[in-house]
Design a protein around this motif. Structure first.
Motif, PDB file in Angstrom:
ATOM      1  N   ARG A   6      42.185  30.836 -32.158  1.00 30.62           N
ATOM      2  CA  ARG A   6      41.562  32.075 -31.700  1.00 30.62           C
ATOM      3  C   ARG A   6      42.529  32.826 -30.790  1.00 30.62           C
ATOM      4  N   GLU A  29      41.902  33.590 -36.249  1.00 26.18           N
ATOM      5  CA  GLU A  29      40.783  34.460 -35.885  1.00 26.18           C
ATOM      6  C   GLU A  29      41.228  35.307 -34.700  1.00 26.18           C
ATOM      7  N   THR A  31      40.628  38.613 -31.947  1.00 27.54           N
ATOM      8  CA  THR A  31      39.829  39.639 -31.283  1.00 27.54           C
ATOM      9  C   THR A  31      40.808  40.667 -30.762  1.00 27.54           C
ATOM     10  N   ALA A  70      38.364  40.405 -42.272  1.00 20.14           N
ATOM     11  CA  ALA A  70      37.210  39.630 -41.800  1.00 20.14           C
ATOM     12  C   ALA A  70      37.581  38.716 -40.633  1.00 20.14           C
ATOM     13  N   ARG A  71      38.871  38.440 -40.460  1.00 24.66           N
ATOM     14  CA  ARG A  71      39.312  37.594 -39.344  1.00 24.66           C
ATOM     15  C   ARG A  71      39.567  38.400 -38.071  1.00 24.66           C
ATOM     16  N   ARG A  73      38.000  40.831 -35.154  1.00 24.00           N
ATOM     17  CA  ARG A  73      36.866  41.434 -34.464  1.00 24.00           C
ATOM     18  C   ARG A  73      37.414  42.385 -33.400  1.00 24.00           C
ATOM     19  N   THR A  74      36.588  43.257 -32.894  1.00 22.60           N
ATOM     20  CA  THR A  74      37.023  44.160 -31.834  1.00 22.60           C
ATOM     21  C   THR A  74      36.061  44.077 -30.654  1.00 22.60           C
ATOM     22  N   THR A  75      36.589  44.454 -29.489  1.00 27.91           N
ATOM     23  CA  THR A  75      35.767  44.470 -28.278  1.00 27.91           C
ATOM     24  C   THR A  75      36.384  45.417 -27.258  1.00 27.91           C
TER      25      THR A  75
END
Length: 147
Positions: A6, A29, A31, A70-71, A73-75
């Motif tokens: 991650r 994965e 972010t 798909a691997r 994500r955002t934040t």
């Protein structure tokens, strides 16, 4: 990226989104974080565009591009997201005070054992390591453009 499952990338600009795309292509994965929703969406849109061009040229299968996306994500809550990351790479503007403040907050928020890395090419990594309160887990990881 052995042992890294991650990754948190702080900064969705040119370097950050390139790092995120390369890591996701390696099966990690990711972010991708920035301070505004507009910035993270812009970074993700640029990744989508890059992948679409590769698919269009026959360099990447559509399914592979979809799996890569798909691997990611955002934040906009990047410092909080450090609690779930094995590795954090910051790619924010080259401002020592900004980076020192960020590394201080990361040092307090990241899980024990999380590696903190900077993409800086001009600022002293030791100053950021000191601010993090975990110098033994802080490193320079300078990527070239394009990543």
């Amino acid at each position: 990226m052995h042992g890294i499952e991650r990754l948190l990338v702080l900064g969705a600009g040119t370097m950050g989104r390139g790092i995120a795309q390369a890591a996701a292509a390696a099966g990690v994965e990711v972010t991708l974080a920035d301070v505004t929703e507009e910035a993270v969406e812009g970074g993700l849109a640029a990744i989508r565009g890059s992948l679409a061009r590769r698919v269009g040229r026959g360099k990447l299968a559509g399914e592979e591009a979809a799996a890569l996306l798909a691997r990611i994500r955002t934040t906009t809550a990047g410092v909080a997201a450090a609690a779930d990351a094995d590795l954090v790479i910051e790619a924010v503007p080259e401002d020592l005070d900004l980076k020192r403040d960020l590394f201080a907050r990361l040092g307090a928020s990241a899980a024990p054992g999380t590696i903190l890395a900077t993409n800086t090419s001009s600022l002293p990594v030791t100053a950021l390591a000191e601010a993090s309160s975990r110098p033994e887990l802080t490193a320079g990881a300078h990527f070239f453009n394009p990543v």
